[in-house]
Design a protein around this motif. Structure first.
Motif, PDB file in Angstrom:
ATOM      1  N   PRO A  68      37.317 -21.577  -8.716  1.00  0.00           N
ATOM      2  CA  PRO A  68      36.726 -22.991  -8.899  1.00  0.00           C
ATOM      3  C   PRO A  68      35.908 -23.347 -10.233  1.00  0.00           C
ATOM      4  CG  PRO A  68      36.770 -22.002  -6.655  1.00  0.00           C
ATOM      5  CD  PRO A  68      37.203 -20.881  -7.607  1.00  0.00           C
ATOM      6  N   PHE A  69      35.346 -22.364 -10.388  1.00  0.00           N
ATOM      7  CA  PHE A  69      34.205 -22.355 -11.427  1.00  0.00           C
ATOM      8  C   PHE A  69      34.930 -22.610 -12.876  1.00  0.00           C
ATOM      9  CE2 PHE A  69      31.952 -20.379 -15.107  1.00  0.00           C
ATOM     10  CZ  PHE A  69      30.966 -21.275 -15.306  1.00  0.00           C
ATOM     11  N   SER A  70      35.969 -21.797 -13.184  1.00  0.00           N
ATOM     12  CA  SER A  70      36.876 -21.713 -14.393  1.00  0.00           C
ATOM     13  C   SER A  70      37.175 -23.035 -14.481  1.00  0.00           C
ATOM     14  CB  SER A  70      37.513 -20.454 -14.820  1.00  0.00           C
ATOM     15  OG  SER A  70      38.597 -20.181 -13.595  1.00  0.00           O
ATOM     16  N   LEU A  71      38.055 -23.419 -13.468  1.00  0.00           N
ATOM     17  CA  LEU A  71      39.093 -24.618 -13.328  1.00  0.00           C
ATOM     18  C   LEU A  71      38.334 -25.826 -13.760  1.00  0.00           C
ATOM     19  CD1 LEU A  71      41.313 -23.741 -10.531  1.00  0.00           C
ATOM     20  CD2 LEU A  71      42.129 -23.749 -12.833  1.00  0.00           C
ATOM     21  N   THR A  72      37.155 -25.934 -13.108  1.00  0.00           N
ATOM     22  CA  THR A  72      36.010 -27.019 -13.350  1.00  0.00           C
ATOM     23  C   THR A  72      35.681 -27.007 -14.630  1.00  0.00           C
ATOM     24  OG1 THR A  72      35.386 -26.814 -10.873  1.00  0.00           O
ATOM     25  CG2 THR A  72      33.871 -27.887 -12.575  1.00  0.00           C
ATOM     26  N   CYS A  73      35.493 -25.955 -15.351  1.00  0.00           N
ATOM     27  CA  CYS A  73      35.052 -25.880 -16.830  1.00  0.00           C
ATOM     28  C   CYS A  73      36.213 -26.419 -17.637  1.00  0.00           C
ATOM     29  CB  CYS A  73      34.500 -24.592 -17.009  1.00  0.00           C
ATOM     30  SG  CYS A  73      33.029 -23.731 -16.346  1.00  0.00           S
ATOM     31  N   GLU A  74      37.263 -26.029 -17.309  1.00  0.00           N
ATOM     32  CA  GLU A  74      38.485 -26.471 -18.185  1.00  0.00           C
ATOM     33  C   GLU A  74      38.297 -28.159 -18.027  1.00  0.00           C
ATOM     34  OE1 GLU A  74      42.568 -24.821 -17.557  1.00  0.00           O
ATOM     35  OE2 GLU A  74      42.722 -26.784 -16.440  1.00  0.00           O
ATOM     36  N   LYS A  75      38.179 -28.644 -17.163  1.00  0.00           N
ATOM     37  CA  LYS A  75      38.386 -30.185 -16.945  1.00  0.00           C
ATOM     38  C   LYS A  75      37.065 -30.963 -17.437  1.00  0.00           C
ATOM     39  CE  LYS A  75      40.838 -31.859 -13.562  1.00  0.00           C
ATOM     40  NZ  LYS A  75      41.333 -32.678 -12.611  1.00  0.00           N
ATOM     41  N   VAL A  76      36.012 -30.492 -16.928  1.00  0.00           N
ATOM     42  CA  VAL A  76      35.092 -31.269 -17.289  1.00  0.00           C
ATOM     43  C   VAL A  76      33.819 -30.546 -17.888  1.00  0.00           C
ATOM     44  CG1 VAL A  76      35.278 -32.899 -15.395  1.00  0.00           C
ATOM     45  CG2 VAL A  76      33.895 -30.894 -14.991  1.00  0.00           C
ATOM     46  N   GLY A  77      33.977 -29.274 -18.230  1.00  0.00           N
ATOM     47  CA  GLY A  77      32.849 -28.512 -19.100  1.00  0.00           C
ATOM     48  C   GLY A  77      31.820 -27.841 -17.888  1.00  0.00           C
ATOM     49  N   ALA A  78      30.990 -27.066 -18.400  1.00  0.00           N
ATOM     50  CA  ALA A  78      30.183 -26.299 -17.565  1.00  0.00           C
ATOM     51  C   ALA A  78      28.760 -27.490 -17.247  1.00  0.00           C
ATOM     52  CB  ALA A  78      29.626 -25.114 -18.317  1.00  0.00           C
ATOM     53  N   ASN A  79      29.121 -28.255 -16.287  1.00  0.00           N
ATOM     54  CA  ASN A  79      27.883 -29.104 -16.011  1.00  0.00           C
ATOM     55  C   ASN A  79      26.948 -28.364 -15.139  1.00  0.00           C
ATOM     56  OD1 ASN A  79      29.200 -31.311 -17.235  1.00  0.00           O
ATOM     57  ND2 ASN A  79      30.362 -31.847 -15.537  1.00  0.00           N
ATOM     58  N   ASP A  80      25.709 -28.870 -15.111  1.00  0.00           N
ATOM     59  CA  ASP A  80      24.731 -28.392 -14.268  1.00  0.00           C
ATOM     60  C   ASP A  80      25.226 -28.500 -12.473  1.00  0.00           C
ATOM     61  OD1 ASP A  80      22.981 -28.130 -16.262  1.00  0.00           O
ATOM     62  OD2 ASP A  80      21.913 -29.855 -15.950  1.00  0.00           O
ATOM     63  N   GLY A  81      24.881 -27.549 -12.116  1.00  0.00           N
ATOM     64  CA  GLY A  81      25.574 -27.369 -10.670  1.00  0.00           C
ATOM     65  C   GLY A  81      25.097 -25.960  -9.917  1.00  0.00           C
ATOM     66  N   SER A  82      24.964 -25.940  -8.611  1.00  0.00           N
ATOM     67  CA  SER A  82      24.607 -24.694  -7.890  1.00  0.00           C
ATOM     68  C   SER A  82      25.816 -23.521  -8.230  1.00  0.00           C
ATOM     69  CB  SER A  82      24.610 -24.943  -6.404  1.00  0.00           C
ATOM     70  OG  SER A  82      23.737 -25.927  -6.146  1.00  0.00           O
ATOM     71  N   VAL A  83      26.852 -23.762  -8.561  1.00  0.00           N
ATOM     72  CA  VAL A  83      27.865 -22.902  -8.826  1.00  0.00           C
ATOM     73  C   VAL A  83      27.579 -22.040 -10.128  1.00  0.00           C
ATOM     74  CG1 VAL A  83      29.395 -24.309 -10.487  1.00  0.00           C
ATOM     75  CG2 VAL A  83      30.364 -22.460  -9.146  1.00  0.00           C
ATOM     76  N   ASN A  84      26.653 -22.669 -10.975  1.00  0.00           N
ATOM     77  CA  ASN A  84      26.223 -21.931 -11.951  1.00  0.00           C
ATOM     78  C   ASN A  84      25.520 -20.762 -11.976  1.00  0.00           C
ATOM     79  OD1 ASN A  84      27.491 -23.904 -13.429  1.00  0.00           O
ATOM     80  ND2 ASN A  84      25.771 -24.730 -14.471  1.00  0.00           N
ATOM     81  N   HIS A  85      24.835 -20.843 -10.712  1.00  0.00           N
ATOM     82  CA  HIS A  85      23.990 -19.688 -10.079  1.00  0.00           C
ATOM     83  C   HIS A  85      24.787 -18.580 -10.100  1.00  0.00           C
ATOM     84  CE1 HIS A  85      21.065 -17.549  -8.275  1.00  0.00           C
ATOM     85  NE2 HIS A  85      21.677 -17.180  -7.229  1.00  0.00           N
ATOM     86  N   PHE A  86      25.855 -18.767  -9.186  1.00  0.00           N
ATOM     87  CA  PHE A  86      26.979 -17.705  -9.063  1.00  0.00           C
ATOM     88  C   PHE A  86      27.602 -17.192 -10.028  1.00  0.00           C
ATOM     89  CE2 PHE A  86      26.894 -20.524  -5.022  1.00  0.00           C
ATOM     90  CZ  PHE A  86      26.161 -19.394  -4.404  1.00  0.00           C
ATOM     91  N   ALA A  87      27.817 -18.033 -11.034  1.00  0.00           N
ATOM     92  CA  ALA A  87      28.632 -17.732 -12.418  1.00  0.00           C
ATOM     93  C   ALA A  87      27.569 -16.614 -13.283  1.00  0.00           C
ATOM     94  CB  ALA A  87      28.886 -18.960 -13.324  1.00  0.00           C
ATOM     95  N   LEU A  88      26.505 -16.958 -13.266  1.00  0.00           N
ATOM     96  CA  LEU A  88      25.228 -16.232 -14.113  1.00  0.00           C
ATOM     97  C   LEU A  88      25.291 -14.803 -13.389  1.00  0.00           C
ATOM     98  CD1 LEU A  88      22.627 -18.831 -14.978  1.00  0.00           C
ATOM     99  CD2 LEU A  88      24.099 -17.318 -16.508  1.00  0.00           C
TER     100      LEU A  88
END
Length: 437
Positions: A79-99
């Motif tokens: 979900p994170f990588s596919l979202t980044c592909e479409k709209v970039g790394a926007n601010d969101g709670s998922v960034n915590h899990f990505a980090l």
């Protein structure tokens, strides 16, 4: 190592035969003393062989462990990588899990293999950390993939922390996307299996460009204009390229993909026996941040074949509309694609001086659903000689124009007649026989 892999959340869903999963299991058994040294060594060497196979397939060099981890991050669709592909790394709670995941991945990047090497008396990890590949000129591999993976690997090596990993990886997703669609230009549809739809990357696609096709300027312009509108998000049409064999229809489509690859264009080749899966194929790519050409080469149907009905429904007329990021490009030697017989006229109707055949209309309607039709006709002898001379000069062949014409005329008489393909085959023959500059 196992404890770091176990921390992965977004990137932790991996098959059990995955190299990273297997390495984690090996190091867990080593740390817990569950296996003898000989068994652990054999298991490690098995995974090293898999890593070397991957390195050979993609031309990896230097630190193969880093290259593999970069490749894993690039190809992991979540979900994170596919979202980044479409709209970039926007601010969101998922960034915590990505980090969190990138912190674990950095630990894996920096992992110290010296302990297990000393304990087992092996040096394979040291060798793959400074690997010197054989001459890459001798290898057949996808240079596009190799360069991207190794560039990201170098960026990750210089990243100071998890945030550095985050920026490098999400930047890659933004620029190129994620998974095989982010790395490759063209694919072959492999069908539907237990794991869902399957696509095979085409690693040795011709690096042809439109300028390599001499002549046919009007045809090339129509194809470029339609494709340019498509990749720019404007209205575009499905395209049928029809005409005589060897005139450059397939070459033109390949050249278009090469030209617009940097604009997010991808190609998926499909065969007519797979048309029953066309709707599923389109559904699988409709939400990706790419423009897809569904490519059908040498398309034609005999009278008894009914697969064209699936194609008709997808192009136009089905309940579900075709997504804006998908077009169909087909090449054929037939203008009307479906074989016509005199018996098709048996259901002819007459009304007020007009006549029609439902069977004929059914067969003709498929070609009419392509919004753009481009005709590639056999060149005249003068055009044929022009193609031969143009190809010869590009190849550095020193024969005079008159000598080339004379030899090309002899060649086409015994090699299938006049066409661009015959001209190229003649030039290949000359290059192998005569001295070139």
């Amino acid at each position: 190592m196992y404890s770091e892999i176990a921390k992965l959340i977004l990137y932790g869903d991996m098959p059990t035969d995955c190299l990273l999963y297997q390495m984690g299991e090996i190091f867990r058994d080593f740390e817990e003393g569950k296996e003898t040294g000989a068994i652990l060594t054999r298991r490690i060497y098995t995974q090293i062989k898999h890593l070397l196979t991957l390195a050979t397939d993609y031309g990896f060099d230097k630190n193969l462990w880093h290259n593999y981890l970069a490749y894993y991050l690039i190809t992991n669709e979540n979900p994170f990588s596919l979202t980044c592909e479409k709209v970039g790394a926007n601010d969101g709670s998922v960034n915590h899990f990505a980090l969190n995941d990138f912190a674990a991945m950095k630990s894996l990047f920096d992992y110290d293999f010296s302990e297990i090497e000393t304990a087992l008396g092996i040096d394979c990890f040291s060798l793959i950390s400074d690997y010197h590949a054989i001459d890459k000129k001798e290898l057949m591999y996808n240079k596009n993939v190799s360069e991207k993976v190794q560039e990201l690997s170098r960026q990750l090596e210089s990243a100071a922390d998890a945030k550095g990993f985050f920026d490098a990886v999400t930047g890659f997703y933004r620029d190129y996307g994620v998974g095989m669609f982010g790395l490759n230009k063209a694919f072959r549809f492999a069908g539907t299996g237990a794991g869902g739809l399957s696509f095979l990357p085409i690693n040795n696609m011709d690096q042809v460009v439109l300028d390599d096709l001499i002549g046919y300027e009007i045809q090339k312009k129509k194809l470029v204009d339609n494709t340019k509108a498509f990749v720019e998000g404007r209205k575009a049409n499905n395209v049928l390229l029809f005409g005589d064999a060897g005139t450059g229809k397939s070459t033109s489509v390949k050249a278009i993909v090469n030209e617009f690859y940097g604009d997010g264009l991808r190609m998926i080749e499909i065969y007519k026996h797979q048309f029953k899966d066309l709707s599923n194929l389109i559904s699988a790519v409709k939400n990706r941040n790419y423009k897809f050409i569904i490519y059908m080469d040498d398309l034609s149907f005999e009278g008894f074949e009914v697969e064209y009905k699936f194609l008709k429904a997808v192009i136009e007329g089905g309940v579900e509309t075709k997504p804006d990021n998908v077009l169909i490009y087909a090449t054929s030697n037939r203008r009307h694609l479906i074989q016509e017989n005199w018996s098709d006229r048996n259901d002819m109707e007459f009304s007020d001086g007009m006549h029609r055949s439902d069977t004929m209309q059914e067969k003709l309607s498929l070609a009419n659903r392509f919004g753009v039709t481009i005709s590639f006709s056999k060149p005249s002898q003068k055009e044929y000689f022009g193609i031969v001379i143009g190809l010869a000069r590009r190849a550095g062949i020193t024969l005079s124009d008159e000598e080339l014409k004379a030899e090309a005329n002899k060649w086409e008489l015994s090699h299938g007649g006049i066409s661009g393909r015959t001209a190229q085959q003649f030039i290949n023959y000359v290059e192998g026989t005569y001295t070139v500059e």
